[in-house]
Design a protein around this motif. Structure first.
Motif, short mmCIF file in Angstrom:
data_model
loop_
_atom_site.label_atom_id
_atom_site.label_comp_id
_atom_site.label_asym_id
_atom_site.label_seq_id
_atom_site.Cartn_x
_atom_site.Cartn_y
_atom_site.Cartn_z
N GLY A 60 0.82 -1.17 -0.17
CA GLY A 60 -0.12 -0.02 0.01
C GLY A 60 0.72 1.23 0.10
O GLY A 60 0.63 2.11 0.87
N SER A 61 1.70 1.40 -1.21
CA SER A 61 2.54 2.38 -0.97
C SER A 61 2.06 3.44 -2.31
O SER A 61 2.36 2.99 -3.37
N SER A 111 -2.26 9.86 9.66
CA SER A 111 -1.18 9.92 8.82
C SER A 111 -1.56 10.76 7.26
O SER A 111 -2.73 10.66 7.26
N LEU A 112 -0.48 11.19 6.74
CA LEU A 112 -0.65 11.93 5.53
C LEU A 112 -0.28 10.89 4.41
O LEU A 112 -0.44 11.10 3.17
N SER A 113 0.13 9.85 4.79
CA SER A 113 0.76 8.95 3.69
C SER A 113 -0.20 8.43 2.68
O SER A 113 0.27 8.81 1.33
N MET A 162 1.96 10.70 0.68
CA MET A 162 3.08 11.39 1.09
C MET A 162 3.71 10.29 1.89
O MET A 162 4.13 10.48 2.94
N ALA A 163 3.67 9.01 1.44
CA ALA A 163 3.94 7.91 2.62
C ALA A 163 5.63 8.03 2.79
O ALA A 163 5.93 7.96 4.07
N GLY A 164 6.53 8.33 1.93
CA GLY A 164 7.86 8.57 2.09
C GLY A 164 8.27 9.76 2.86
O GLY A 164 9.25 9.98 3.50
N TRP A 165 7.47 10.51 3.05
CA TRP A 165 7.54 11.99 3.80
C TRP A 165 7.78 11.84 5.40
O TRP A 165 8.23 12.27 6.10
N ARG A 166 6.84 10.65 5.76
CA ARG A 166 6.80 10.09 6.95
C ARG A 166 6.17 11.21 8.26
O ARG A 166 6.82 11.80 8.84
N VAL A 167 4.74 11.57 7.83
CA VAL A 167 4.23 12.58 8.49
C VAL A 167 3.00 11.71 9.12
O VAL A 167 2.09 11.52 8.25
N GLY A 168 3.12 11.87 10.56
CA GLY A 168 1.80 11.23 11.22
C GLY A 168 1.24 12.17 12.30
O GLY A 168 1.83 13.34 12.42
N MET A 169 0.50 11.71 13.12
CA MET A 169 0.19 12.35 14.43
C MET A 169 -0.58 11.69 15.28
O MET A 169 -1.25 10.53 14.82
N VAL A 170 -0.58 11.98 16.63
CA VAL A 170 -1.30 11.48 17.59
C VAL A 170 -2.07 12.47 18.21
O VAL A 170 -1.56 13.70 18.44
N LEU A 171 -3.43 12.26 18.35
CA LEU A 171 -4.25 13.23 19.07
C LEU A 171 -5.16 12.66 20.24
O LEU A 171 -5.35 11.27 20.16
N GLY A 188 10.90 21.43 6.14
CA GLY A 188 10.47 21.67 5.03
C GLY A 188 9.39 20.53 4.79
O GLY A 188 8.21 20.83 4.11
N ILE A 189 9.36 19.57 5.41
CA ILE A 189 8.23 18.38 5.34
C ILE A 189 7.19 18.75 6.20
O ILE A 189 5.99 18.66 5.86
N GLN A 190 7.63 19.87 7.29
CA GLN A 190 6.33 20.36 8.10
C GLN A 190 5.67 21.29 7.39
O GLN A 190 4.32 21.35 7.27
N LYS A 191 6.30 22.16 6.55
CA LYS A 191 5.80 23.23 5.57
C LYS A 191 4.75 22.52 4.50
O LYS A 191 3.70 22.93 4.29
N GLY A 192 5.32 21.40 4.16
CA GLY A 192 4.79 20.68 3.19
C GLY A 192 3.32 20.18 3.69
O GLY A 192 2.23 19.88 3.10
N ALA A 193 3.56 19.65 5.00
CA ALA A 193 2.31 18.99 5.57
C ALA A 193 1.26 20.08 5.67
O ALA A 193 -0.01 19.62 5.69
N ILE A 194 1.69 21.26 6.20
CA ILE A 194 0.71 22.09 6.26
C ILE A 194 -0.34 22.52 4.93
O ILE A 194 -1.16 22.54 5.19
#
Length: 381
Positions: A39-40, A234-236, A241-250, A273-279
């Protein structure tokens, strides 16, 4: 040779890590492998996301260590996303923690809350990492059955007949991976009440809500959830954006603070930069989701045809980026996929990767082009 830690004897190398080595070797020998097992996402992230990371590189802060809590504007974007998409109100300062992928969150949560010998309720079938991480921290996996007859939902009444006195944590994943089952509203109310009665921390792993799913839901929307629940996201999948590795816990601030104690000792913050892209990803309009799902709808129609060509049955109401299909009676999943790989150069995941209740099932990924799926159909007909 220095002996390895005892904990390594409790786990194996991740199935897909091993299997992809075999697939790569076959490719190296000229086999035209079509990979429908992973699932990539193969699609591009939103263009404004790529622009954001490019533009960020000239910022004076771009190459410094970043906050363990993430940029304030990222936490704010996450809370707006949850408010608009899930109708969940969260504090950006105390109830949101960005992660380097939700997979690391599984480890962080386990390290923050589990002691050696604690028990963990894990879905069967379910994401294999829940089990391996539980073992790595010295806790004990206790599997709860999911099956087609029960619509891939746990039987909470039967579960409560067990001795749950040592259970500290329970993993959920709805929309469910690997089956694509969706939990109804009543289930969330019931499972929250179950967790409260038994003093269990409930964690819903929720990365598939926006893929071929008309009713995205967060467990945090339901009454009393913050008392006993966390949610991973996750944003994957949603934004490719799977390779960016952006997730979150809430969740509740007390729980988030406990996780920060672990996380702050394991990394030095997410790249600026990854954080700015995630935004920018989190700000995407409704058209992004419509466009994304139009691609997956076309692919799913073809994968259904492929499944039928392999004499499999499946649920057309399931969601997510996979098709979970039942093999003909008495056919073993791993034997089936090995024959398919050898004879047709097609790789599909066997259901047994996800637990013993996955025997007799296979999982197709929608992360392949129309051309590849059509070629797979042609090879098996």
């Amino acid at each position: 040779m220095i002996t390895v830690a005892d904990r390594l004897h409790t786990v194996e190398e991740y199935y897909f890590s091993k299997k992809l080595k075999e697939v790569a070797l076959l490719k190296a020998h000229g086999k035209p492998i079509i990979n429908l097992g992973i699932g990539s996402p193969d699609l591009e992230p939103p263009m404004k996301v790529l622009a954001a990371i490019t533009d960020s590189l000239s910022d004076p802060s771009a190459h410094k260590y970043q906050s363990y809590y993430g940029l304030p504007e990222l936490r704010e974007a996450i809370t707006v996303f949850y408010r608009e998409r899930f109708e969940v109100a969260l504090s950006p300062t105390t109830e949101v923690l960005p992660l380097m992928g939700s997979k690391e969150g599984i480890m962080h949560i386990s390290m923050a809350f589990l002691n050696e010998g604690d028990e963990v309720l894990i879905p069967n079938p379910g994401y294999p990492t829940y089990t391996s991480v539980t073992k790595l921290v010295g806790a004990v996996p206790v599997f709860y059955d999911l099956n087609e007859e029960g619509k891939w939902l746990p039987d909470l009444i039967e579960l409560e007949k067990q001795d749950l006195s040592k259970v500290k944590l329970m993993w959920l994943s709805y929309p469910h991976m690997p089956t694509g089952a969706v939990a109804p509203n009543k289930f969330y109310d019931d499972v929250i009440a179950f967790a409260k009665r038994n003093n269990i921390l409930l964690v819903n792993d929720n990365p598939y809500s926006f893929i071929l799913n008309e009713h995205p839901r967060s467990i945090l929307k339901y009454k009393g959830a913050k008392d006993c629940c966390l949610e991973l996201n996750s944003l994957s999948k949603t934004f490719n954006m799977a390779g960016w590795r952006v997730g979150m816990v809430l969740g509740k601030s007390d729980y988030i603070n406990a996780i920060v104690k672990v996380k702050s000792n394991m990394d030095s913050g997410m790249f600026y930069g990854i954080q700015k892209g995630a935004i920018e990803a989190l700000k995407c309009s409704e058209m992004w989701y419509v466009s994304l799902n139009s691609v997956y709808e076309k692919r799913r129609e073809l994968v259904w045809k492929l499944a039928e060509a392999l004499n499999c049955t499946f649920d057309r109401t399931a969601t997510g980026m996979f098709v979970w299909a039942k093999l003909p009676d008495f056919v073993k999943a791993e034997e089936f996929i090995d024959v398919l790989l050898k004879n047709n150069s097609i790789f599909i995941a066997p259901g047994t990767v996800f637990g013993t209740n996955g025997e007799g099932y296979i999982r197709f990924s929608l992360c392949a082009s129309i051309e590849d799926i059509e070629e797979a159909i042609a090879r098996v007909k």
